[in-house]
Enzyme design. Structure first.
Site, PDB file in Angstrom:
ATOM      1  N   PRO A   2      58.816  62.462  53.239  1.00  0.00           N
ATOM      2  CA  PRO A   2      58.952  63.911  53.056  1.00  0.00           C
ATOM      3  C   PRO A   2      57.971  64.674  53.941  1.00  0.00           C
ATOM      4  CG  PRO A   2      58.624  62.780  50.945  1.00  0.00           C
ATOM      5  CD  PRO A   2      58.381  61.782  52.028  1.00  0.00           C
ATOM      6  N   GLU A   3      58.486  65.702  54.618  1.00  0.00           N
ATOM      7  CA  GLU A   3      57.629  66.573  55.422  1.00  0.00           C
ATOM      8  C   GLU A   3      57.558  67.932  54.711  1.00  0.00           C
ATOM      9  OE1 GLU A   3      58.662  66.531  59.619  1.00  0.00           O
ATOM     10  OE2 GLU A   3      59.498  64.526  59.447  1.00  0.00           O
TER      11      GLU A   3
END
Ligand SMILES: [Zn+2]
Length: 287
Positions: A2-3
């Site tokens: 996840p960014e």
């Protein structure tokens, strides 16, 4: 992994469900995921948090922070595969559920992480307006300005470096929240080769790159982030941004601007996807 947009979506989902709720208990199924100052005395933190109310859920780069009406906050790094699920009470536990926050109304917030690179920390005296000092005191690494808040002067100062632009944008101590997906997409939108030396970018090009980073992050947040394998938001839904990706994991597919085949190269150990026609490498001149 996840960014920023994926974490922002999780934060927005959790905010709706947990702010204002009272914590009844916290169950840790996998003690190894607890890191930081309360690693060895987690029960003390759990006892402190009982009957406390969640006051905010905020994001700092890729970190998620749950603050309460006591001096203890909960910081979560999702790692590669960490996710949260809001569950009704007594629903069967999904495999790899490592921690559960139970609320007084019986709702549960469950942390699930198959690959176990995620971590949960309890930390003291975190100021939601300025969370970095408390995180640094608890042993977290320093972060650069958030990619969504980075000003042009800060960005230009960061680019005053002989490092490769791709590596620099991934360095969380210089600009925080970006990962491989959104760096590749922003460089493509700005027509910059990922191996360009940062200080050779003209001011105009740097300004364009910062605008592209903002555009892409806002668009990805709007579309619920990008799901390749594990990412889900707090409702268990997939991100929808994958269909809008122009280069990331599109090796040998036609560039959406010029139809040239997208190529993949390794830069500092990371795969980079780019269009050789739209993103020409001009190493020793202002591009
Ligand atoms: Zn192209």
């Amino acid at each position: 992994m996840p960014e920023l947009p994926e974490v922002e979506n999780i934060v927005q989902g959790l905010r709706e469900h947990v702010v204002g709720r009272k914590i009844a208990n916290i169950i840790i199924h996998k003690p190894l995921i607890i890191k930081g100052p309360y690693r060895l005395r987690r029960q003390q933190a759990i006892d402190t948090l009982q009957s406390k109310t969640v006051t905010a859920v905020i994001r700092r780069a890729k970190r998620l922070i749950i603050t309460t009406d006591c001096p203890l906050s909960i910081i979560v790094q999702l790692g590669m595969t960490g996710k949260f699920l809001i569950s009704p009470p007594n629903a069967p536990l999904a495999p790899h559920t490592h921690a559960v926050i139970k609320f007084l109304d019986n709702r549960e917030l469950r942390f699930i992480d198959p690959r176990r690179f995620g971590r949960i920390c309890f930390i003291e005296n975190l100021d939601p307006e300025n969370p970095d000092p408390a995180m640094i005191a608890a042993g977290f690494g320093k972060l650069g300005p958030d990619a969504l808040d980075c000003t042009l002067p800060e960005f230009l100062q960061m680019l005053d470096s002989k490092r490769v632009i791709k590596t620099l944008l991934l360095d969380q101590t210089r600009i925080a929240g970006l990962g491989n997906i959104y760096v590749d997409e922003a460089l493509h939108q700005a027509n910059i080769h990922p191996a360009s030396i940062a200080c050779y970018l003209s001011k105009k090009k740097a300004e364009k790159l910062l605008t592209c980073i903002n555009n892409i992050l806002h668009s990805a947040i709007k579309h619920g982030g990008t799901t390749f394998s594990d990412y889900r938001n707090a409702y268990g839904e997939l991100g929808r941004f994958k269909q809008f990706l122009k280069v990331y994991q599109r090796t040998d597919q036609p560039c959406r601007k010029c139809s040239t085949s997208i190529e993949r190269v390794k830069i500092a150990g990371r795969s980079s996807h780019y269009c050789p026609k739209c993103q020409k490498l001009k190493p020793k001149s202002k591009v």
